[in-house]
Scaffold this motif. Structure first.
Motif, PDB file in Angstrom:
ATOM      1  N   ALA A  23      -3.069   2.030  13.182  1.00  0.00           N
ATOM      2  CA  ALA A  23      -2.468   0.904  13.883  1.00  0.00           C
ATOM      3  C   ALA A  23      -1.365   0.281  13.034  1.00  0.00           C
ATOM      4  O   ALA A  23      -0.389  -0.254  13.552  1.00  0.00           O
ATOM      5  N   ARG A  24      -1.513   0.357  11.697  1.00  0.00           N
ATOM      6  CA  ARG A  24      -0.446  -0.140  10.819  1.00  0.00           C
ATOM      7  C   ARG A  24       0.835   0.669  11.029  1.00  0.00           C
ATOM      8  O   ARG A  24       1.924   0.117  11.163  1.00  0.00           O
ATOM      9  N   GLU A  25       0.704   1.987  11.048  1.00  0.00           N
ATOM     10  CA  GLU A  25       1.884   2.834  11.253  1.00  0.00           C
ATOM     11  C   GLU A  25       2.498   2.571  12.617  1.00  0.00           C
ATOM     12  O   GLU A  25       3.723   2.494  12.759  1.00  0.00           O
ATOM     13  N   ASP A  36       2.864  -6.387   7.687  1.00  0.00           N
ATOM     14  CA  ASP A  36       3.688  -5.978   6.553  1.00  0.00           C
ATOM     15  C   ASP A  36       3.219  -4.652   5.978  1.00  0.00           C
ATOM     16  O   ASP A  36       4.014  -3.756   5.738  1.00  0.00           O
ATOM     17  N   GLY A  37       1.938  -4.547   5.739  1.00  0.00           N
ATOM     18  CA  GLY A  37       1.419  -3.280   5.220  1.00  0.00           C
ATOM     19  C   GLY A  37       1.986  -2.935   3.859  1.00  0.00           C
ATOM     20  O   GLY A  37       2.339  -1.796   3.577  1.00  0.00           O
ATOM     21  N   ASP A  38       2.057  -3.930   2.997  1.00  0.00           N
ATOM     22  CA  ASP A  38       2.737  -3.776   1.712  1.00  0.00           C
ATOM     23  C   ASP A  38       2.193  -2.676   0.809  1.00  0.00           C
ATOM     24  O   ASP A  38       2.930  -2.107   0.018  1.00  0.00           O
ATOM     25  N   CYS A  39       0.907  -2.402   0.877  1.00  0.00           N
ATOM     26  CA  CYS A  39       0.339  -1.453  -0.088  1.00  0.00           C
ATOM     27  C   CYS A  39       0.506  -0.011   0.353  1.00  0.00           C
ATOM     28  O   CYS A  39       0.064   0.900  -0.327  1.00  0.00           O
ATOM     29  N   GLY A  40       1.144   0.211   1.499  1.00  0.00           N
ATOM     30  CA  GLY A  40       1.346   1.577   1.950  1.00  0.00           C
ATOM     31  C   GLY A  40       0.164   2.122   2.731  1.00  0.00           C
ATOM     32  O   GLY A  40       0.087   3.308   3.020  1.00  0.00           O
ATOM     33  N   ALA A  44      -5.389  -2.112   0.160  1.00  0.00           N
ATOM     34  CA  ALA A  44      -5.329  -2.839  -1.102  1.00  0.00           C
ATOM     35  C   ALA A  44      -4.547  -4.143  -1.029  1.00  0.00           C
ATOM     36  O   ALA A  44      -4.439  -4.833  -2.026  1.00  0.00           O
ATOM     37  N   CYS A  45      -3.975  -4.487   0.124  1.00  0.00           N
ATOM     38  CA  CYS A  45      -3.126  -5.678   0.130  1.00  0.00           C
ATOM     39  C   CYS A  45      -3.523  -6.698   1.195  1.00  0.00           C
ATOM     40  O   CYS A  45      -3.227  -7.875   1.065  1.00  0.00           O
ATOM     41  N   ALA A  46      -4.136  -6.263   2.256  1.00  0.00           N
ATOM     42  CA  ALA A  46      -4.535  -7.137   3.363  1.00  0.00           C
ATOM     43  C   ALA A  46      -3.365  -7.772   4.111  1.00  0.00           C
ATOM     44  O   ALA A  46      -3.538  -8.765   4.804  1.00  0.00           O
ATOM     45  N   THR A  47      -2.151  -7.213   3.978  1.00  0.00           N
ATOM     46  CA  THR A  47      -1.029  -7.751   4.761  1.00  0.00           C
ATOM     47  C   THR A  47      -0.867  -7.012   6.091  1.00  0.00           C
ATOM     48  O   THR A  47       0.156  -7.115   6.753  1.00  0.00           O
ATOM     49  N   CYS A  48      -1.884  -6.265   6.464  1.00  0.00           N
ATOM     50  CA  CYS A  48      -1.867  -5.614   7.778  1.00  0.00           C
ATOM     51  C   CYS A  48      -3.038  -6.146   8.604  1.00  0.00           C
ATOM     52  O   CYS A  48      -3.526  -5.495   9.521  1.00  0.00           O
ATOM     53  N   HIS A  49      -3.457  -7.361   8.293  1.00  0.00           N
ATOM     54  CA  HIS A  49      -4.574  -8.027   8.980  1.00  0.00           C
ATOM     55  C   HIS A  49      -4.288  -8.188  10.475  1.00  0.00           C
ATOM     56  O   HIS A  49      -3.221  -8.640  10.863  1.00  0.00           O
ATOM     57  N   ALA A  86      -5.190  -3.159   9.836  1.00  0.00           N
ATOM     58  CA  ALA A  86      -4.608  -2.167  10.754  1.00  0.00           C
ATOM     59  C   ALA A  86      -4.510  -0.785  10.124  1.00  0.00           C
ATOM     60  O   ALA A  86      -4.590   0.233  10.810  1.00  0.00           O
ATOM     61  N   CYS A  87      -4.369  -0.749   8.789  1.00  0.00           N
ATOM     62  CA  CYS A  87      -4.244   0.567   8.139  1.00  0.00           C
ATOM     63  C   CYS A  87      -5.571   1.311   8.117  1.00  0.00           C
ATOM     64  O   CYS A  87      -5.615   2.491   7.767  1.00  0.00           O
ATOM     65  N   GLN A  88      -6.644   0.628   8.467  1.00  0.00           N
ATOM     66  CA  GLN A  88      -7.956   1.272   8.478  1.00  0.00           C
ATOM     67  C   GLN A  88      -8.424   1.542   9.913  1.00  0.00           C
ATOM     68  O   GLN A  88      -9.608   1.757  10.162  1.00  0.00           O
TER      69      GLN A  88
HETATM   70 FE1  FES Z   1      -2.348  -2.779   2.670  1.00  0.00          FE
HETATM   71 FE2  FES Z   1      -3.498  -2.265   5.025  1.00  0.00          FE
HETATM   72  S1  FES Z   1      -1.481  -1.857   4.436  1.00  0.00           S
HETATM   73  S2  FES Z   1      -4.367  -3.161   3.281  1.00  0.00           S
END
Ligand code: FES
Length: 107
Positions: A23-25, A36-40, A44-49, A86-88
């Protein structure tokens, strides 16, 4: 697989994703603001909440206590029982029409 992202101001954006894409992609590839999805995408960043729409939470699955995703989100602004990263969330055919709410801010 279609996903709709709903911004905090109520704007809805429906995007088309491929199965297996997260969902992040889906958000980043389609310029959905607020993810944002900062950690790729490595949890690890939680900016894809995102907040999973209550009607979809059982399909997507809830946070599991003790896992990295839950640990990260416990400090996120506005986190609740529908919170996920979202990345998960890998897209599956069963998620056709999924609705995700994007928080007003990611910290
Ligand atoms: Fe960093 Fe999801 S993109 S935790």
């Amino acid at each position: 697989v279609k996903v709709t992202f709903v911004s905090s101001d109520g704007t809805r954006r429906e995007v088309e994703t491929a199965e297996g894409e997260t969902a992040r992609e889906a958000a980043l590839f389609n310029d959905v603001p607020g993810i944002d999805g900062d950690c790729g995408g490595v949890c690890a960043c939680a900016t894809c909440h995102v907040h999973v729409d209550p009607g979809w939470i059982d399909t997507v699955g809830r946070l599991k206590e003790g896992e990295a995703e839950a640990e990260l989100l416990q400090f996120a602004e506005g986190a609740n029982e529908y919170s996920r990263l979202a990345c998960q969330i890998p897209m599956e055919a069963a998620m056709e029409g999924l609705v995700l709410h994007v928080p007003a801010q990611q910290y």
